[in-house]
Scaffold this active site. Structure first.
Site, mmCIF file in Angstrom:
data_model
loop_
_atom_site.group_PDB
_atom_site.id
_atom_site.type_symbol
_atom_site.label_atom_id
_atom_site.label_comp_id
_atom_site.label_asym_id
_atom_site.label_seq_id
_atom_site.Cartn_x
_atom_site.Cartn_y
_atom_site.Cartn_z
ATOM 1 N N TYR A 141 0.842 -1.204 0.000
ATOM 2 C CA TYR A 141 0.000 0.000 0.000
ATOM 3 C C TYR A 141 0.876 1.254 0.000
ATOM 4 C CZ TYR A 141 -3.774 3.235 0.988
ATOM 5 O OH TYR A 141 -4.677 4.272 0.908
ATOM 6 N N SER A 194 -6.190 0.726 -4.676
ATOM 7 C CA SER A 194 -6.351 2.162 -4.530
ATOM 8 C C SER A 194 -4.989 2.839 -4.605
ATOM 9 C CB SER A 194 -7.081 2.464 -3.219
ATOM 10 O OG SER A 194 -7.627 3.745 -3.247
ATOM 11 N N ASP A 199 -17.559 3.413 -8.122
ATOM 12 C CA ASP A 199 -16.419 3.825 -7.308
ATOM 13 C C ASP A 199 -16.291 5.338 -7.421
ATOM 14 O OD1 ASP A 199 -14.125 4.293 -5.948
ATOM 15 O OD2 ASP A 199 -12.916 2.778 -6.975
ATOM 16 N N HIS A 215 -15.758 1.312 -4.212
ATOM 17 C CA HIS A 215 -14.333 1.248 -3.903
ATOM 18 C C HIS A 215 -13.972 0.029 -3.063
ATOM 19 C CE1 HIS A 215 -10.463 3.156 -4.098
ATOM 20 N NE2 HIS A 215 -10.311 3.145 -2.791
#
Length: 764
Positions: A530, A611, A694, A734
Site C-alpha cells: 500500500y 487504490s 467507485d 471502492h
C-alpha cells in the site's frame, strides 16, 4: 484503500468495518474432485483479441510548458454511449480469457473460498442507552450473508434478536450500513445506507422501541460524515454536500444517473443539526466556509454533552484545525454557531479523547511524530497550555479511548503489531492488557461511563478472538473465539524479516506460509503493498489468502513500506510528494529480497495493491516489468496529473502533490503510471479491477491506463502469453459494503488470473 479525509484523524466512536469480511455466495455448480497435483493452468493464448480503443490525438494539455497528450480523455465520461460500449467490450475479452484459460481453476477457487468463508463472524459488542433502553449491540454474519446483521440483547449472555438486517433492503445485497450512532438514552438509532458501494449515503432514523424507521424522514447527499447526537437526545450533527451539478441539470441523463457513478468534485461540505421528527429542509446549518471549498469537518459532542469539538481538515494529511463551541451557551434553533478556534492552523493532528470538565484530553502528533496524549484547560482559551499526559514513546500510539470514568485504554504499534495498556488520566501506567500472539487489535469498544472493555485480536492465521476486560475487578476473560471450519492455525508460520531499501532504509516485511515450507527459490508468491496516507497494514485474516497458501503452497509477503503509518508520521512523510519514489523502491526491494533469500523468483511473483496500492502496482510494473510475472492493480490511482479534478481526489494532494503546481508536476510526471508506460518492455500479465460506482477513485483511471497499455504492448510479439486485462464490476464501489457474492466472484477471478500467470499448481 485511498483514504477518505476522515479516515486519517480523530478518536472515533467504535465503528466496525465488518462488511468487508462478511462473505457469501449463492450455490454454484459442483466440481468433481480433481486428482492431487493436477495442473489447473493451461498454456497462455497466442491470440488474444483486444478491443480497438479510439485515440483522440487532438487532446493535448500544456502543463507548465510541457505538452501532455491525453488521447483517452473521452473515457473520463462514464455516461457516454462510447464509454459504455468500450466497458462491455473490455469485460467480454476478460471474461473470455478467464473462462477459457482459467476456467477449471477459477471454478475450483470459487468453490473453495465459498466453503471456507462459511463461518460465523462477529464484531465486538458495544453498550448504549439508559434504563429500559440500556442494551448491547453487535454485528454478526452467519457465514454466507451478503451483509452483516445488527443484533440487540439486554445482557451479553442472553439470546440476541435482530435489530437491523441490511440484507432485507435489497435483493442483491448491495445496500450496506455506513455511519451510525445511537442517541445517549438509546431510544433512537441514526444510520446511513450506502447503495452499490458508493461513498454517498442516506441517513434514516429508527425507533428502538418500535424497531421501525420514522416514515419520510431521510437525509440525503451525505458523504464523509459521522453522526454525533446531542445529549438531550433531540437530534444530531452530520455533514453533507449540495446535490452534484450532474444531477441538477434537469436533463434526461441526470434522471437516469445513480449516485456514485458521477465524477463531480466534492467541495463545500457543510455541517448541519437535524432534530428528530423534522424534515431535512428544516435542518439548521451549523458551519460552512465559502472561502475554503476543500475544507471538511468532523463534529463530535463531548463526553459530558456540554461541548461540540469540531475537527477541520483540508486533505488526508494527519493534521487538523481544532474548534470548539459551548453548547450550553449557544442555541441550536438557528445557526451558524460561533466557534472558539483553539488551533487555527494545519501544523498537527488533534483528536478528542475525553474531557473532565473544562480539561480536554487529546491525542496529537504535535512535535511528536509517534503521537502522545496531552491535556489543556478550555476555561482559559486565551492562554492554552498543552500539558503532556502520556509522552511520546518509541512505539507508535495508534488509538486512545476513555473507559471507567478516568482510565485510558492505549493502543500502541510495536514493529507493526499491537500492544495494549491501561493508563489513568494522570498518565500512570496501570497494567498491560493480554494479547495471545503477534497480531493486531482491529477494533476496541469502551466508553467513559462503561465498566468494561471489548477488543478483537486477529492475525494472519487467526480469524478473530474477542476479549472482555472487567475494569472494576481487573479481570480479563476470553469472550468469543471464531473458528474457521477445517482451518488449523498451527499449520502455518509467520516470519517478520527486515530488508534494506535502495537508500539503505530498514523496512519490515511479514512472510506467511505453511509451517513445513522449504525455500526452493520457486514458491508461488503474492506480494501485497500500500504505502500511503499514514495507513498501516498490520496482520489481518483473509480467507482468500488462506486458500492461496493452502492449495497452491503459496507465500504471502506484506512489506510495510514507507508512506504508511507503521512507524509514525516520519515514516509516512518519507513516502509522500517528491519522496514517493521511496515507496516504489521499497516494494521493488522487497521482491528482490524474496528472490535473493531463495523464497521465489520473478517468474513466480504476483504483485497486488488496491487504490493507492493500485498506484504502487502500476508504477512498479512500469519501472521493473522484469521483476514480476503478474500485476493486479485494484481500483488504482493511475493518472497522477488529473486525479484532483474528480470527486474527492483534491484531498489526496497532501500526499501526492498537485500537477497545477509546477514543482509538483515535475515529480508527478516522472512516475504517473498512465504517462510512463514503456512500449519496449515486455510487461507481466496485468489485471486491473474497478467498478462503476467507485466515487472514491473513479474508474477512468483504470480505463485510461489499460487502454494505453494495450495500445503500447498488445501487438508486440513478446507480449503474447502475458494478457493485459481489466475487470469492471457493476453496482459496486471502492470496496466498502460490497456484498459477499460479489466479493467471492472478484476473488475467484483475481486468484485464477494470478495462479495461471505464475503457473501455480493446485494441491488438495
Amino acid at each position: 484503500r485511498v483514504a477518505s479525509p476522515q479516515s486519517t484523524w480523530g478518536n472515533r466512536v467504535f465503528r466496525h468495518s465488518f462488511q468487508r469480511v462478511s462473505l457469501c455466495v449463492p450455490s454454484i455448480r459442483q466440481v468433481s474432485k480433481l486428482p492431487r497435483q493436477v495442473k489447473l493452468f493451461t498454456t497462455m493464448p497466442t491470440n488474444l483479441h483486444y478491443p480497438t480503443t479510439r485515440r483522440d490525438e487532438t487532446v493535448v494539455d500544456n502543463l507548465h510548458g510541457t505538452q501532455i497528450p491525453d488521447p483517452y480523455r473521452w473515457l473520463e465520461d462514464p455516461d457516454s454511449s462510447e464509454t459504455q460500449a468500450w466497458v462491455q467490450d473490455q469485460n467480454q475479452v476478460t471474461e473470455t480469457y478467464l473462462s477459457h484459460e482459467c476456467g477449471d481453476v477459477r471454478t475450483r477457487i470459487h468453490s473453495k473460498i465459498s466453503e471456507i468463508f462459511d463461518y460465523p463472524k462477529y464484531s465486538v459488542p458495544f453498550q448504549i442507552g439508559e434504563g429500559d433502553f440500556l442494551r448491547y449491540y453487535f454485528f454478526k454474519n452467519d457465514g454466507l450473508q451478503n451483509q452483516s446483521v445488527l443484533y440487540s440483547q439486554q445482557t451479553v449472555d442472553e439470546e440476541a434478536t435482530v435489530f437491523l438486517d441490511p440484507n432485507m433492503l435489497s435483493a442483491d445485497g448491495t445496500h450496506s450500513i455506513g455511519a451510525y450512532d445511537f442517541s445517549e438514552d438509546g431510544r433512537w438509532f441514526a444510520y446511513g445506507i450506502s447503495k452499490s458501494g458508493s461513498d454517498w449515503m442516506k441517513i434514516y432514523i429508527r425507533s428502538v422501541e418500535t424497531g421501525r424507521d420514522i416514515e419520510g424522514e431521510v437525509l440525503d447527499w451525505v458523504k464523509f460524515s459521522d453522526i454525533s447526537w446531542t445529549h438531550d437526545n433531540l437530534g444530531f450533527f452530520y455533514c453533507r454536500y449540495d446535490k452534484p451539478a450532474s444531477f441538477d441539470n434537469g436533463g434526461a441523463d441526470s434522471m437516469q444517473k445513480s449516485a456514485g457513478s458521477e465524477v463531480d468534485t466534492n467541495v463545500y461540505q457543510k455541517v448541519y443539526y437535524h432534530r428528530v421528527g423534522t424534515q431535512q429542509e428544516q435542518d439548521v446549518l451549523i458551519l460552512e466556509d465559502r472561502d475554503h471549498p476543500k475544507w471538511m469537518f468532523g463534529p463530535k459532542v463531548s463526553d459530558d454533552g456540554k461541548g461540540l469539538v469540531m475537527s477541520v481538515m483540508e486533505g488526508c494529511d494527519p493534521v487538523n484545525r481544532l474548534w470548539f463551541v459551548d453548547l450550553q451557551q449557544q442555541s441550536l434553533s438557528s445557526g451558524p454557531l460561533t466557534f472558539q478556534r483553539l488551533v487555527d492552523n494545519f501544523d498537527a493532528e488533534y483528536s478528542y479523547i475525553t474531557n473532565d470538565g473544562s480539561v480536554y484530553y487529546l491525542r496529537t502528533n504535535l512535535n511528536s511524530p509517534n503521537y502522545k496524549v496531552i491535556k489543556t484547560d478550555l476555561s482559559q482559551p486565551n492562554n492554552l497550555q498543552w500539558i503532556d499526559v502520556i509522552p511520546q514513546a518509541q512505539d507508535v500510539l495508534k488509538n486512545v479511548q476513555c473507559v471507567n470514568e478516568d482510565q485510558l485504554i492505549v493502543h500502541y504499534s510495536h514493529d507493526v503489531h499491537s500492544v495494549l495498556y491501561l493508563y489513568n488520566l494522570r498518565g500512570d501506567l496501570l497494567q498491560p492488557l493480554e494479547l495471545p500472539d503477534v497480531g493486531s487489535v482491529d477494533s476496541i469498544w469502551g466508553r467513559k461511563q462503561s465498566k468494561e472493555i471489548f477488543y478483537r485480536f486477529v492475525s494472519f492465521v487467526r480469524a478473530g478472538t474477542i476479549f472482555r476486560y472487567d475494569c472494576l475487578n481487573q479481570v480479563m476473560n476470553l469472550f468469543r473465539e471464531v473458528e474457521v471450519k477445517g482451518h488449523d492455525p498451527s499449520r502455518f508460520k509467520t516470519e517478520q524479516v527486515f530488508f534494506e531499501s535502495k537508500d539503505g532504509t530498514r523496512v519490515p516485511m511479514f512472510i506467511v506460509s505453511k509451517k513445513d515450507h522449504v525455500r526452493t527459490g520457486s514458491s508461488p508468491t503474492l506480494l501485497y503493498g500500500y504505502g500511503g496516507f499514514n495507513i498501516s497494514l498490520p496482520p489481518s485474516f483473509s480467507v482468500s489468502r488462506l486458500m492461496f497458501l493452502t492449495h497452491f503452497n503459496g507465500i504471502f509477503a506484506l512489506p510495510n513500506i514507507r508512506g504508511g503509518g507503521e512507524y509514525g508520521d516520519e515514516w509516512h512523510k518519507a513516502g509522500t510528494r517528491e519522496r514517493k519514489q521511496n515507496v516504489f523502491d521499497d516494494f521493488q526491494c522487497a521482491a528482490e529480497f524474496l528472490c535473493r533469500e531463495n523464497y521465489t523468483n520473478p517468474s513466480r511473483i504476483a504483485v497486488m495493491g488496491g487504490s493507492n496500492g493500485g498506484l504502487l502496482v502500476g508504477a512498479c510494473i512500469n519501472q521493473r516489468p522484469d521483476l514480476f510475472a503478474c500485476g493486479v492493480a485494484q481500483v488504482g490511482v493511475l493518472d497522477m496529473l488529473r486525479f484532483h479534478k474528480f470527486t474527492i481526489g483534491h484531498a489526496w494532494c497532501t500526499d501526492y502533490g498537485c500537477s497545477d503546481n509546477k514543482q509538483d508536476f515535475e515529480f508527478l510526471i516522472k512516475y504517473s503510471p498512465y504517462h510512463n508506460i514503456n512500449p519496449d518492455a515486455r510487461y507481466p500479465a496485468v489485471l486491473l479491477t474497478t467498478a462503476d460506482h467507485d466515487d472514491r477513485v473513479v474508474p477512468l483511471h483504470s480505463f485510461k491506463y489499460i487502454a494505453a497499455l494495450q495500445y503500447a504492448r498488445a501487438h508486440k510479439p513478446d507480449q503474447k502469453g502475458y494478457p493485459l486485462l481489466i475487470r469492471i464490476d457493476t453496482k459496486a464501489g471502492h470496496g466498502g459494503g460490497k456484498p459477499t457474492s460479489k466479493v467471492i466472484e472478484e476473488w475467484a477471478d483475481t486468484y485464477a488470473f494470478i495462479v495461471t500467470s505464475i503457473k501455480a499448481t493446485w494441491t488438495d
